[in-house]
Design a protein around this motif. Structure first.
Motif, PDB file in Angstrom:
ATOM      1  N   SER A 210       3.938   8.655  -5.990  1.00 17.93           N
ATOM      2  CA  SER A 210       4.489   8.060  -7.321  1.00 17.93           C
ATOM      3  C   SER A 210       3.556   7.131  -7.596  1.00 17.93           C
ATOM      4  O   SER A 210       3.620   6.653  -9.049  1.00 17.93           O
ATOM      5  N   GLY A 211       2.937   6.533  -6.869  1.00 20.78           N
ATOM      6  CA  GLY A 211       2.232   5.302  -6.907  1.00 20.78           C
ATOM      7  C   GLY A 211       2.840   3.839  -6.838  1.00 20.78           C
ATOM      8  O   GLY A 211       2.459   2.703  -6.952  1.00 20.78           O
ATOM      9  N   SER A 212       4.174   3.950  -6.219  1.00 28.60           N
ATOM     10  CA  SER A 212       5.032   2.755  -5.989  1.00 28.60           C
ATOM     11  C   SER A 212       5.054   2.606  -4.513  1.00 28.60           C
ATOM     12  O   SER A 212       4.957   3.309  -3.742  1.00 28.60           O
ATOM     13  N   PRO A 213       4.966   1.117  -4.209  1.00 24.28           N
ATOM     14  CA  PRO A 213       4.700   0.687  -2.823  1.00 24.28           C
ATOM     15  C   PRO A 213       6.116   1.109  -2.229  1.00 24.28           C
ATOM     16  O   PRO A 213       7.207   1.423  -2.813  1.00 24.28           O
ATOM     17  N   ASN A 214       6.084   1.362  -0.821  1.00 21.92           N
ATOM     18  CA  ASN A 214       7.278   1.604  -0.118  1.00 21.92           C
ATOM     19  C   ASN A 214       8.235   0.463  -0.220  1.00 21.92           C
ATOM     20  O   ASN A 214       7.873  -0.681  -0.020  1.00 21.92           O
ATOM     21  N   PRO A 215       9.735   0.798  -0.609  1.00 20.70           N
ATOM     22  CA  PRO A 215      10.595  -0.175  -0.393  1.00 20.70           C
ATOM     23  C   PRO A 215      10.846  -1.184   0.720  1.00 20.70           C
ATOM     24  O   PRO A 215      10.741  -2.439   0.447  1.00 20.70           O
ATOM     25  N   ALA A 216      10.521  -0.728   1.880  1.00 19.91           N
ATOM     26  CA  ALA A 216      10.922  -1.573   2.919  1.00 19.91           C
ATOM     27  C   ALA A 216       9.349  -2.653   2.963  1.00 19.91           C
ATOM     28  O   ALA A 216       9.679  -4.044   3.381  1.00 19.91           O
ATOM     29  N   LEU A 217       8.300  -2.272   2.538  1.00 19.62           N
ATOM     30  CA  LEU A 217       7.286  -3.340   2.269  1.00 19.62           C
ATOM     31  C   LEU A 217       7.561  -4.181   1.231  1.00 19.62           C
ATOM     32  O   LEU A 217       7.338  -5.411   1.655  1.00 19.62           O
ATOM     33  N   VAL A 218       8.140  -3.996   0.246  1.00 14.67           N
ATOM     34  CA  VAL A 218       8.373  -4.895  -0.835  1.00 14.67           C
ATOM     35  C   VAL A 218       9.420  -5.660  -0.302  1.00 14.67           C
ATOM     36  O   VAL A 218       9.529  -6.762  -0.678  1.00 14.67           O
ATOM     37  N   ARG A 219      10.591  -5.220   0.352  1.00 12.85           N
ATOM     38  CA  ARG A 219      11.498  -6.015   0.970  1.00 12.85           C
ATOM     39  C   ARG A 219      10.915  -7.143   1.955  1.00 12.85           C
ATOM     40  O   ARG A 219      11.436  -8.289   1.802  1.00 12.85           O
ATOM     41  N   GLU A 220      10.191  -6.845   2.759  1.00 14.37           N
ATOM     42  CA  GLU A 220       9.784  -7.560   3.806  1.00 14.37           C
ATOM     43  C   GLU A 220       8.732  -8.769   3.226  1.00 14.37           C
ATOM     44  O   GLU A 220       8.204  -9.606   3.871  1.00 14.37           O
ATOM     45  N   PHE A 221       7.778  -8.433   2.291  1.00 14.39           N
ATOM     46  CA  PHE A 221       6.719  -8.990   1.799  1.00 14.39           C
ATOM     47  C   PHE A 221       6.767  -9.004   0.253  1.00 14.39           C
ATOM     48  O   PHE A 221       6.019  -8.598  -0.194  1.00 14.39           O
ATOM     49  N   PRO A 222       7.974  -9.700  -0.419  1.00 18.40           N
ATOM     50  CA  PRO A 222       8.132  -9.689  -1.783  1.00 18.40           C
ATOM     51  C   PRO A 222       7.033 -10.432  -2.594  1.00 18.40           C
ATOM     52  O   PRO A 222       6.528 -10.182  -3.732  1.00 18.40           O
ATOM     53  N   GLU A 223       6.420 -11.479  -1.762  1.00 15.46           N
ATOM     54  CA  GLU A 223       5.127 -11.995  -2.243  1.00 15.46           C
ATOM     55  C   GLU A 223       4.023 -11.964  -1.162  1.00 15.46           C
ATOM     56  O   GLU A 223       4.305 -12.810  -0.464  1.00 15.46           O
ATOM     57  N   PRO A 224       3.224 -11.150  -1.199  1.00 15.39           N
ATOM     58  CA  PRO A 224       2.334 -10.772   0.102  1.00 15.39           C
ATOM     59  C   PRO A 224       1.654 -11.862   0.245  1.00 15.39           C
ATOM     60  O   PRO A 224       1.356 -12.221   1.541  1.00 15.39           O
ATOM     61  N   GLY A 225       1.090 -12.678  -0.601  1.00 20.09           N
ATOM     62  CA  GLY A 225       0.230 -14.001  -0.521  1.00 20.09           C
ATOM     63  C   GLY A 225      -1.020 -13.422  -0.042  1.00 20.09           C
ATOM     64  O   GLY A 225      -1.485 -12.465   0.396  1.00 20.09           O
ATOM     65  N   PRO A 226      -1.836 -14.712   0.322  1.00 20.75           N
ATOM     66  CA  PRO A 226      -3.190 -14.577   1.057  1.00 20.75           C
ATOM     67  C   PRO A 226      -3.172 -13.920   2.473  1.00 20.75           C
ATOM     68  O   PRO A 226      -2.304 -14.070   3.014  1.00 20.75           O
ATOM     69  N   GLY A 227      -4.393 -13.599   2.892  1.00 23.45           N
ATOM     70  CA  GLY A 227      -4.509 -13.302   4.170  1.00 23.45           C
ATOM     71  C   GLY A 227      -5.154 -11.641   4.257  1.00 23.45           C
ATOM     72  O   GLY A 227      -5.584 -11.211   3.106  1.00 23.45           O
ATOM     73  N   THR A 228      -5.075 -11.021   5.317  1.00 21.99           N
ATOM     74  CA  THR A 228      -5.707  -9.623   5.320  1.00 21.99           C
ATOM     75  C   THR A 228      -4.568  -8.634   5.733  1.00 21.99           C
ATOM     76  O   THR A 228      -3.749  -9.211   6.418  1.00 21.99           O
ATOM     77  N   ALA A 229      -4.727  -7.624   5.652  1.00 20.11           N
ATOM     78  CA  ALA A 229      -3.770  -6.370   5.828  1.00 20.11           C
ATOM     79  C   ALA A 229      -4.504  -5.203   6.420  1.00 20.11           C
ATOM     80  O   ALA A 229      -5.485  -4.848   5.601  1.00 20.11           O
ATOM     81  N   LEU A 230      -4.064  -4.273   7.285  1.00 18.00           N
ATOM     82  CA  LEU A 230      -4.471  -3.074   7.484  1.00 18.00           C
ATOM     83  C   LEU A 230      -3.246  -2.154   7.184  1.00 18.00           C
ATOM     84  O   LEU A 230      -2.160  -2.144   7.789  1.00 18.00           O
ATOM     85  N   ASP A 231      -3.626  -1.188   6.499  1.00 21.65           N
ATOM     86  CA  ASP A 231      -2.592   0.008   5.935  1.00 21.65           C
ATOM     87  C   ASP A 231      -3.037   1.267   6.488  1.00 21.65           C
ATOM     88  O   ASP A 231      -3.868   1.757   6.370  1.00 21.65           O
ATOM     89  N   LEU A 232      -2.146   1.611   7.571  1.00 16.93           N
ATOM     90  CA  LEU A 232      -2.521   2.731   8.461  1.00 16.93           C
ATOM     91  C   LEU A 232      -1.792   3.920   7.983  1.00 16.93           C
ATOM     92  O   LEU A 232      -0.707   4.088   7.788  1.00 16.93           O
ATOM     93  N   GLY A 233      -2.749   4.856   7.516  1.00 11.87           N
ATOM     94  CA  GLY A 233      -2.253   6.206   6.884  1.00 11.87           C
ATOM     95  C   GLY A 233      -1.736   5.782   5.242  1.00 11.87           C
ATOM     96  O   GLY A 233      -0.643   5.662   4.948  1.00 11.87           O
ATOM     97  N   CYS A 234      -2.828   5.327   4.669  1.00  9.04           N
ATOM     98  CA  CYS A 234      -2.399   4.617   3.288  1.00  9.04           C
ATOM     99  C   CYS A 234      -2.238   5.781   2.425  1.00  9.04           C
ATOM    100  O   CYS A 234      -1.696   5.174   0.981  1.00  9.04           O
ATOM    101  N   GLY A 235      -2.330   6.970   2.307  1.00 12.54           N
ATOM    102  CA  GLY A 235      -2.470   7.993   1.295  1.00 12.54           C
ATOM    103  C   GLY A 235      -3.090   7.570   0.094  1.00 12.54           C
ATOM    104  O   GLY A 235      -4.241   7.067   0.074  1.00 12.54           O
ATOM    105  N   GLU A 236      -2.146   7.762  -1.131  1.00 17.65           N
ATOM    106  CA  GLU A 236      -3.113   7.358  -2.454  1.00 17.65           C
ATOM    107  C   GLU A 236      -2.986   5.883  -2.626  1.00 17.65           C
ATOM    108  O   GLU A 236      -3.446   5.438  -3.846  1.00 17.65           O
ATOM    109  N   GLY A 237      -2.430   5.168  -1.893  1.00 22.17           N
ATOM    110  CA  GLY A 237      -2.965   3.677  -1.796  1.00 22.17           C
ATOM    111  C   GLY A 237      -1.780   2.803  -2.481  1.00 22.17           C
ATOM    112  O   GLY A 237      -2.294   1.544  -2.705  1.00 22.17           O
ATOM    113  N   ALA A 238      -0.793   3.337  -2.667  1.00 22.07           N
ATOM    114  CA  ALA A 238       0.154   2.388  -3.444  1.00 22.07           C
ATOM    115  C   ALA A 238       0.454   1.132  -2.810  1.00 22.07           C
ATOM    116  O   ALA A 238       0.588   0.222  -3.110  1.00 22.07           O
TER     117      ALA A 238
END
Length: 242
Positions: free
Chosen positions: A43-71
């Protein structure tokens, strides 16, 4: 690879054929073919669990393992993170990069090709996120997740989301993950509970804090009108500061 709308469903017979063909083909070839079946697979939408856990991602670094189409990667980058997005499918990575360009966050995402069964990105991150790291191809999931543990910087977070019960019931998995996780897909092995995932990580005593370790039952109406049931696992861990 990490993933119509953002629920990954397709025909079981077709994926049985995928599994048979996978014996003589690489995981990258299998996933590239899967993505080529549609102009956009998810869909191009982020995973609901990610949005729930990080509603405001903020600064810093992140590693997305198995990113697929990148949502997920794009969601995190829009929130201010610098993201390393990893997948086995070059087709998916190209789509993710194009989407990031459209969203104006291309300069915040480093797209890297890895077959996580063989190679893993170098470095440490404030957030390491793995959503639905399942596959019908050979995938040493426990070993990959242990490497994910080592990739979390002190004070950082490890988020692991997966299936424990597949759509339609049964602890055998399917390709019903949400969002754009990679290394995903149908598989015949039983899937672990969140507690079993936690135990398999073999975390050093006194170095980690468990923030969430639970199962969640969900239902979703598919494009063909079917209503399917899921049980997903969420494991959120924080590495204590050094």
């Amino acid at each position: 690879m990490r993933h119509a709308d953002h629920t990954r469903h397709a025909d079981h017979t077709r994926h049985a054929d995928h599994a048979e063909a996978a014996e003589s083909r690489t995981a990258a070839e299998e996933w590239d073919d899967l993505y080529r079946e549609n102009e956009r697979k998810w869909s191009g939408s982020p995973n609901p669990a990610l949005v729930r856990e990080f509603p405001e991602p903020g600064p810093g670094t992140a590693l997305d393992l198995g990113c697929g189409e990148g949502a997920d990667a794009i969601w995190l980058a829009r929130g201010g993170r610098r993201v390393t997005a990893v997948d086995v499918s070059r087709v998916a990575l190209e789509r993710g990069a194009a989407h990031a360009e459209e969203e104006g966050v291309a300069d915040r995402i480093d797209w890297q090709w890895h077959d996580l069964a063989e190679t893993f990105p170098e470095g440490t991150w404030d957030l390491v996120s793995s959503h639905f790291l399942h596959s019908w191809t050979e995938l040493p999931r426990e070993r990959i997740l242990r490497r994910a543990v080592a990739a979390v910087a002190p004070g950082g977070t490890l988020l692991i989301v997966g299936h424990v019960e597949a759509p339609g019931g049964g602890r055998h998995g399917d390709h019903g993950e949400e969002g754009d996780a990679g290394n995903h897909g149908p598989h015949a092995t039983e899937l672990p509970t969140s507690r079993q995932v936690l135990e398999s990580l073999d975390l050093p005593e006194g170095e980690w804090e468990v923030r969430r370790c639970e199962e969640e039952e969900r239902t979703r109406t598919m494009p063909d009108g079917r209503v399917v049931e899921y049980t997903d696992t969420t494991l959120r861990l924080r590495r204590l500061p050094a």
